[in-house]
Scaffold this motif. Structure first.
Motif, mmCIF file in Angstrom:
data_model
loop_
_atom_site.group_PDB
_atom_site.id
_atom_site.type_symbol
_atom_site.label_atom_id
_atom_site.label_comp_id
_atom_site.label_asym_id
_atom_site.label_seq_id
_atom_site.Cartn_x
_atom_site.Cartn_y
_atom_site.Cartn_z
ATOM 1 N N ALA A 1 4.535 5.213 -5.620
ATOM 2 C CA ALA A 1 4.702 5.045 -7.072
ATOM 3 C C ALA A 1 3.749 5.945 -7.850
ATOM 4 O O ALA A 1 4.084 6.400 -8.952
ATOM 5 C CB ALA A 1 4.510 3.589 -7.471
ATOM 6 N N GLU A 2 2.574 6.207 -7.288
ATOM 7 C CA GLU A 2 1.644 7.142 -7.944
ATOM 8 C C GLU A 2 2.266 8.530 -8.039
ATOM 9 O O GLU A 2 2.096 9.226 -9.031
ATOM 10 C CB GLU A 2 0.330 7.235 -7.159
ATOM 11 N N LYS A 3 2.980 8.915 -7.001
ATOM 12 C CA LYS A 3 3.590 10.246 -6.953
ATOM 13 C C LYS A 3 4.903 10.302 -7.732
ATOM 14 O O LYS A 3 5.235 11.318 -8.318
ATOM 15 C CB LYS A 3 3.853 10.652 -5.496
ATOM 16 N N ASN A 4 5.669 9.185 -7.702
ATOM 17 C CA ASN A 4 6.989 9.171 -8.329
ATOM 18 C C ASN A 4 7.280 7.754 -8.830
ATOM 19 O O ASN A 4 7.995 6.988 -8.181
ATOM 20 C CB ASN A 4 8.048 9.631 -7.327
ATOM 21 N N SER A 5 6.717 7.428 -9.986
ATOM 22 C CA SER A 5 6.825 6.056 -10.489
ATOM 23 C C SER A 5 8.271 5.653 -10.760
ATOM 24 O O SER A 5 8.657 4.509 -10.512
ATOM 25 C CB SER A 5 5.971 5.874 -11.744
ATOM 26 N N TYR B 1 4.063 1.520 -1.065
ATOM 27 C CA TYR B 1 4.752 1.645 -2.352
ATOM 28 C C TYR B 1 3.793 2.038 -3.469
ATOM 29 O O TYR B 1 4.178 2.769 -4.387
ATOM 30 C CB TYR B 1 5.503 0.365 -2.709
ATOM 31 N N ALA B 2 2.541 1.585 -3.406
ATOM 32 C CA ALA B 2 1.555 1.981 -4.420
ATOM 33 C C ALA B 2 1.323 3.490 -4.367
ATOM 34 O O ALA B 2 1.279 4.156 -5.411
ATOM 35 C CB ALA B 2 0.250 1.217 -4.223
ATOM 36 N N ARG B 3 1.193 4.029 -3.161
ATOM 37 C CA ARG B 3 1.013 5.486 -3.016
ATOM 38 C C ARG B 3 2.248 6.235 -3.511
ATOM 39 O O ARG B 3 2.140 7.238 -4.224
ATOM 40 C CB ARG B 3 0.765 5.852 -1.545
ATOM 41 N N ARG C 1 0.436 -8.275 -11.597
ATOM 42 C CA ARG C 1 0.846 -6.897 -11.291
ATOM 43 C C ARG C 1 2.370 -6.766 -11.394
ATOM 44 O O ARG C 1 2.879 -5.786 -11.933
ATOM 45 C CB ARG C 1 0.379 -6.501 -9.899
ATOM 46 N N TYR D 1 9.798 4.509 -7.433
ATOM 47 C CA TYR D 1 9.186 3.487 -6.582
ATOM 48 C C TYR D 1 8.520 2.328 -7.300
ATOM 49 O O TYR D 1 8.090 1.382 -6.650
ATOM 50 C CB TYR D 1 8.175 4.140 -5.627
ATOM 51 N N GLU D 2 8.445 2.365 -8.615
ATOM 52 C CA GLU D 2 7.765 1.268 -9.306
ATOM 53 C C GLU D 2 8.468 -0.070 -9.107
ATOM 54 O O GLU D 2 7.814 -1.093 -8.944
ATOM 55 C CB GLU D 2 7.590 1.572 -10.798
ATOM 56 N N GLU E 1 0.831 -1.213 0.000
ATOM 57 C CA GLU E 1 0.000 0.000 0.000
ATOM 58 C C GLU E 1 0.862 1.258 0.000
ATOM 59 O O GLU E 1 0.567 2.229 -0.704
ATOM 60 C CB GLU E 1 -0.938 -0.014 1.207
#
Length: 186
Positions: free
Chosen positions: A70-74, A66-68, A107, A77-78, A64
């Protein structure tokens, strides 16, 4: 002994997790990624100790976070998000929860597929395992067509890796064995 290693690891990770939790509450932008690392480490620990409920709790929390992030800075953090998906897929595999195995490895595959388009040398080797695991889980769920599709995807990656001179013989044999098993299921 391994038990001593885990005891030492636990006694280092649990306080780090508690400290990082408090810090992340106050300043998530600075400390949330560190908290995700602690969550992931505790997930690994609990999984290795066969304490799957706790492992799932910490792995999901890392996912959760890392998902947040990655949304901000893929770009930053992807890869970590893919690792979290992979860890959940591994955990669900140990628990024979094939639907969730398939979901999280898909995923993982999707993320590494995107990343491999930018940097194939770094990410294509990480792309093969999710192909195999999705194929296996789909096959176990009776979805032979999808299982074969992921085997084919894996073989395409293996072919590109082979063209670069990478040693992929064992992976190629594994995918061919999986395809043979799938052919028997049809």
């Amino acid at each position: 002994s391994d038990l001593n290693k885990y005891i030492v690891f636990f006694f280092k990770q649990k306080p780090a997790y508690e400290i990082r939790s408090r810090l992340a509450e106050k300043d998530p932008g600075v400390y949330e990624s560190d908290l995700a690392i602690s969550c992931n480490n505790l997930g690994i620990l609990y999984s290795d100790l066969n304490r799957y409920t706790e492992a799932e709790e910490y792995y999901k929390r890392a996912y959760e976070i890392y998902a947040r992030l990655a949304e901000k800075n893929s770009e930053a953090y992807e890869s970590d998000l893919a690792m979290s998906c992979n860890n959940l897929g591994n955990l669900y595999g140990r628990l024979n929860r094939h639907t969730e195995v398939e979901e999280y490895y898909k995923r993982t595959y999707e993320i590494y597929d995107r990343l491999s388009k930018v940097n194939p040398v770094a990410y294509e080797p990480k792309l093969v395992a999710p192909c195999i695991f999705v194929a296996y889980a789909a096959g176990m769920s009776g979805n032979i067509e999808e299982a074969k599709e992921y085997c084919d995807r894996g073989m395409k990656v293996v072919k590109r890796m082979k063209e670069r001179g990478e040693d992929v013989e064992k992976i190629e044999v594994l995918i061919n064995k999986l395809l043979a098993m799938l052919d028997e299921e049809e």
